[in-house]
Design a protein around this motif. Sequence first.
Motif, PDB file in Angstrom:
ATOM      1  N   GLU A 129       0.857  -1.174   0.000  1.00  0.00           N
ATOM      2  CA  GLU A 129       0.000   0.000   0.000  1.00  0.00           C
ATOM      3  C   GLU A 129       0.899   1.232   0.000  1.00  0.00           C
ATOM      4  OE1 GLU A 129      -3.870   1.056   2.579  1.00  0.00           O
ATOM      5  OE2 GLU A 129      -2.035   0.999   3.755  1.00  0.00           O
ATOM      6  N   VAL A 130       0.474   2.279  -0.668  1.00  0.00           N
ATOM      7  CA  VAL A 130       1.324   3.453  -0.885  1.00  0.00           C
ATOM      8  C   VAL A 130       1.069   4.499   0.196  1.00  0.00           C
ATOM      9  CG1 VAL A 130       1.997   5.235  -2.515  1.00  0.00           C
ATOM     10  CG2 VAL A 130       1.228   3.006  -3.353  1.00  0.00           C
ATOM     11  N   ALA A 131       2.174   5.011   0.770  1.00  0.00           N
ATOM     12  CA  ALA A 131       2.083   6.062   1.792  1.00  0.00           C
ATOM     13  C   ALA A 131       3.157   7.107   1.550  1.00  0.00           C
ATOM     14  CB  ALA A 131       2.226   5.469   3.188  1.00  0.00           C
ATOM     15  N   SER A 132       2.998   8.254   2.174  1.00  0.00           N
ATOM     16  CA  SER A 132       3.997   9.321   2.128  1.00  0.00           C
ATOM     17  C   SER A 132       4.606   9.504   3.507  1.00  0.00           C
ATOM     18  CB  SER A 132       3.359  10.638   1.681  1.00  0.00           C
ATOM     19  OG  SER A 132       4.257  11.717   1.875  1.00  0.00           O
ATOM     20  N   HIS A 133       5.914   9.766   3.500  1.00  0.00           N
ATOM     21  CA  HIS A 133       6.605  10.104   4.743  1.00  0.00           C
ATOM     22  C   HIS A 133       7.070  11.563   4.679  1.00  0.00           C
ATOM     23  CE1 HIS A 133       8.314   9.229   8.550  1.00  0.00           C
ATOM     24  NE2 HIS A 133       9.571   9.161   8.190  1.00  0.00           N
ATOM     25  N   THR A 134       6.204  12.416   4.105  1.00  0.00           N
ATOM     26  CA  THR A 134       6.404  13.860   3.992  1.00  0.00           C
ATOM     27  C   THR A 134       7.301  14.202   2.801  1.00  0.00           C
ATOM     28  OG1 THR A 134       8.398  14.220   5.334  1.00  0.00           O
ATOM     29  CG2 THR A 134       6.308  13.952   6.504  1.00  0.00           C
ATOM     30  N   PHE A 135       7.545  15.489   2.621  1.00  0.00           N
ATOM     31  CA  PHE A 135       8.422  15.971   1.557  1.00  0.00           C
ATOM     32  C   PHE A 135       9.865  16.096   2.042  1.00  0.00           C
ATOM     33  CE2 PHE A 135      10.556  19.623  -0.467  1.00  0.00           C
ATOM     34  CZ  PHE A 135      10.629  19.156  -1.770  1.00  0.00           C
ATOM     35  N   SER A 136      10.086  16.735   3.187  1.00  0.00           N
ATOM     36  CA  SER A 136      11.457  17.009   3.644  1.00  0.00           C
ATOM     37  C   SER A 136      11.783  16.362   4.977  1.00  0.00           C
ATOM     38  CB  SER A 136      11.675  18.521   3.768  1.00  0.00           C
ATOM     39  OG  SER A 136      10.927  19.043   4.869  1.00  0.00           O
ATOM     40  N   HIS A 137      10.912  15.469   5.453  1.00  0.00           N
ATOM     41  CA  HIS A 137      11.107  14.801   6.746  1.00  0.00           C
ATOM     42  C   HIS A 137      11.359  15.823   7.861  1.00  0.00           C
ATOM     43  CE1 HIS A 137      12.502  12.112   9.891  1.00  0.00           C
ATOM     44  NE2 HIS A 137      12.144  11.081   9.158  1.00  0.00           N
ATOM     45  N   PRO A 138      10.357  16.656   8.203  1.00  0.00           N
ATOM     46  CA  PRO A 138      10.542  17.595   9.325  1.00  0.00           C
ATOM     47  C   PRO A 138      10.945  16.855  10.596  1.00  0.00           C
ATOM     48  CG  PRO A 138       8.561  18.120   8.105  1.00  0.00           C
ATOM     49  CD  PRO A 138       9.043  16.805   7.567  1.00  0.00           C
ATOM     50  N   PHE A 139      11.973  17.409  11.264  1.00  0.00           N
ATOM     51  CA  PHE A 139      12.378  16.846  12.550  1.00  0.00           C
ATOM     52  C   PHE A 139      11.459  17.359  13.659  1.00  0.00           C
ATOM     53  CE2 PHE A 139      16.770  17.445  10.493  1.00  0.00           C
ATOM     54  CZ  PHE A 139      16.599  16.314   9.710  1.00  0.00           C
ATOM     55  N   TYR A 140      11.000  18.605  13.492  1.00  0.00           N
ATOM     56  CA  TYR A 140      10.059  19.228  14.422  1.00  0.00           C
ATOM     57  C   TYR A 140       8.960  19.865  13.580  1.00  0.00           C
ATOM     58  CZ  TYR A 140      14.400  19.069  17.110  1.00  0.00           C
ATOM     59  OH  TYR A 140      15.566  18.667  17.697  1.00  0.00           O
ATOM     60  N   TRP A 141       7.714  19.621  13.966  1.00  0.00           N
ATOM     61  CA  TRP A 141       6.598  20.151  13.190  1.00  0.00           C
ATOM     62  C   TRP A 141       6.212  21.558  13.636  1.00  0.00           C
ATOM     63  CZ3 TRP A 141       4.424  18.304   8.818  1.00  0.00           C
ATOM     64  CH2 TRP A 141       4.858  17.041   8.402  1.00  0.00           C
ATOM     65  N   ASN A 142       6.645  21.948  14.781  1.00  0.00           N
ATOM     66  CA  ASN A 142       6.404  23.309  15.268  1.00  0.00           C
ATOM     67  C   ASN A 142       7.613  23.714  16.103  1.00  0.00           C
ATOM     68  OD1 ASN A 142       5.103  25.719  15.682  1.00  0.00           O
ATOM     69  ND2 ASN A 142       3.784  24.947  17.315  1.00  0.00           N
ATOM     70  N   PRO A 143       8.780  23.899  15.462  1.00  0.00           N
ATOM     71  CA  PRO A 143      10.036  24.050  16.212  1.00  0.00           C
ATOM     72  C   PRO A 143      10.084  25.322  17.055  1.00  0.00           C
ATOM     73  CG  PRO A 143      10.361  24.525  13.886  1.00  0.00           C
ATOM     74  CD  PRO A 143       8.980  23.974  14.017  1.00  0.00           C
ATOM     75  N   THR A 144      10.715  25.200  18.216  1.00  0.00           N
ATOM     76  CA  THR A 144      10.955  26.353  19.068  1.00  0.00           C
ATOM     77  C   THR A 144      12.191  27.095  18.576  1.00  0.00           C
ATOM     78  OG1 THR A 144      12.386  25.110  20.570  1.00  0.00           O
ATOM     79  CG2 THR A 144      10.008  25.064  21.018  1.00  0.00           C
ATOM     80  N   ALA A 145      12.437  28.272  19.143  1.00  0.00           N
ATOM     81  CA  ALA A 145      13.614  29.051  18.763  1.00  0.00           C
ATOM     82  C   ALA A 145      14.890  28.281  19.083  1.00  0.00           C
ATOM     83  CB  ALA A 145      13.600  30.400  19.480  1.00  0.00           C
ATOM     84  N   ILE A 146      14.890  27.565  20.203  1.00  0.00           N
ATOM     85  CA  ILE A 146      16.077  26.789  20.584  1.00  0.00           C
ATOM     86  C   ILE A 146      16.316  25.670  19.575  1.00  0.00           C
ATOM     87  CG2 ILE A 146      17.016  25.220  22.326  1.00  0.00           C
ATOM     88  CD1 ILE A 146      15.648  26.901  24.452  1.00  0.00           C
TER      89      ILE A 146
END
Length: 730
Positions: A374-391
Amino acid sequence: MRIRRKPGSRISPAITGRSGRWPGSVQAPVFSAVPSFLPLLPVTSFLLLLLLFLPAAARAGPPSSDGHRSLLVLFGGTQSTMDDTAFRMDWEFPLNYLGMKAAYDNVTEKRPPPVRDLSLYRAVAVSLSGRIRHPAALWTFMEQALRRGKRLIVLGDIPTYRAGDGVPYPQAVRTLARMGFRRMGHWESSSLRYSVLKNTMDGFELPPPPLPPTFPPISSLRADNTVWIGIRSSNPRNRGIVSTPVVTGPFGGLALDPFVTRNIPLSPGKEGWIINPFLFLEKALNLRNVPRMDLTTLNGSRIFYSQVDGDGFDTLSQYRQGRFCAEVLYREIFTRYDLPFTVSVIVSQIDPRYQGTKSRVKWARTIFALPNVEVASHTFSHPFYWNPTAIQRAEGPTHIHIPGYHFNLDQEIRISLDWMNRHLVPPGKKVMLYQWSGNTRPPAEALRKVREYPVLNMNGSDTRYDGDSPSYLTVFPYYRQVGGYIQFYNSDANEFILTHDWTGPYFAYENILDTFARTDSPRRVDPVDVYFHFYIARKEASLHSLQRVLDRVSRQRIAPLFASEFVRVEDGFIKARIRPVSAGRRTGWTISRYGRDTTVRFDHASGLYPDFSRSRGVLGFRHRQGSLYLFLALRPSSTVFLTRRKPAVPYLRAATGYLLFSRPSGHRVAFTYRGWVPKNRLSFGGFSPGEKLTVTPCLREHCDFRAGHSGRVRLAGLSPNVSYHMEPSP
């Protein structure tokens, strides 16, 4: 604190992952010159059925409120978000296992919700860690909940009891009195002994400390409350007082720290349960005779699915030299095992316009063309954080580095999914699943865009329950709700977790079999999820560990599904509504909106059976571990009544997939199998011992069957979507 995989800590420039255990999925190591990550891609065997149900599951809004299955959790203090709460990390999984759902409200700075909202919930739980701004309003809400007949659970600590002048809040005194409690005595931590230790509740995974660590000044005075842990003090100021930190009763339940969990000896950072959380919640919420939705089992067989993260798609295998890991998995896993696999890719690592190549496109198409993929996507750029903090931004890249690319949700979701459907997916298929990357904590906006595409979503759980994590505390809840949108969790940890962030030993993924066993007995709490990455084919030891896992699982009684199909089971678990109904003096239940979650479980029911004469939409049943599992038909609603009489009509005892089933009359049955064909098995009960039966059309040239001494008939070799008839032979 217990070991939990916390989201988003960077491990090294080459390996990104989470340093703790909670909650999210792992980031895999980068092995190729161009970083390559990938989860699973779903493929459909019963594609027609999937396409029929996909739009509803993908587009559906937040789950409707069900006052019989929902618990309002009020949290606050130092717990800033739902994900950080002690209730979510400790209690929500046992709550889910009991068929219940949690709805969270942060009362750190604001008042509790309007009292009228109590009609939406079965009960209220209060779980605080520190002070809140409006304690008097919270006590008022708790008092009103009890007045309206709602059960109340207080966990961790009792809310602030006194105002700034030291005088108790009147509503606090009244609320505790309604619960059957009184504040008595004084805090102390010496000269203590247990006066009550009920072994049905305490010592579930770990015994309580030999000596009580503290004396909470709270005492249960109601005769109909059950005290599970009681403490006495030899200090004169507490003489004659029994502290009761763990109590259940008609009001609900009380479980105070540090009598709930404790550190595992000689295992720094790990904890286990002192009390039995399943029993505590069952008694506190009065759930003993209430049916539970169950997402672990399909028609008597344990659900199996497999998801493949795409990390390492183009990495060269050290074991099969000269071959990409994608090719190795194609030849040695996907084409060798008659099981469904959901396989995903990271689009930027496949698309030649970015960092992909024509060779990667070829292998992705080759894998996706397999009937068991079955076909799935693992995103375009593989975000490490979906809502990253400034740190987190300052630490380094927050996704795979792609020259000129800046994080964009449309590119991550809609644009990349469109490209996959146009350039990678063969005719008759489409991308079925979107698998979260990195810390797997997508914000509401990302969940909205995925749902509107529409495509289903998955990932977020690192469940393990084994020798290194010997506690239900490391079993995840079934899902996560964010702003009215649902993030559907997978069920088990992957090889990155079990190989210590891919540092070895590389055979350690085989230890997932321990988790599969412990989550199956003494209670089945999770399906089987064989979850791995492409780079598992890099090492001989890791590839062989995967083969041993699949070999073992293939021999078990499983109901194989694609990962997107299991998401629809989760969706049914969340949306299902259960209502009591009456028929004369009999009480039953109507279950509706359950979708693909067609299993309902009654615990403590080894002597009960479905009453087929009164029930509607019940296909069959199975007893297991003291519980009664009922199998429901694929229909909008079903009605269940129970009896102590064994059924005298044919019924479904077990199947490895979905079934359309009817009893036209007597011992004649009609059925259509809609499951994974290579593993199809059916078992019927309720026939006469030795009864001769004829099946049309024949199964692998076999038309005649005979019921065993217990009245059971076993069938195999069925074709999908074919109408079969079984009736007594002339």
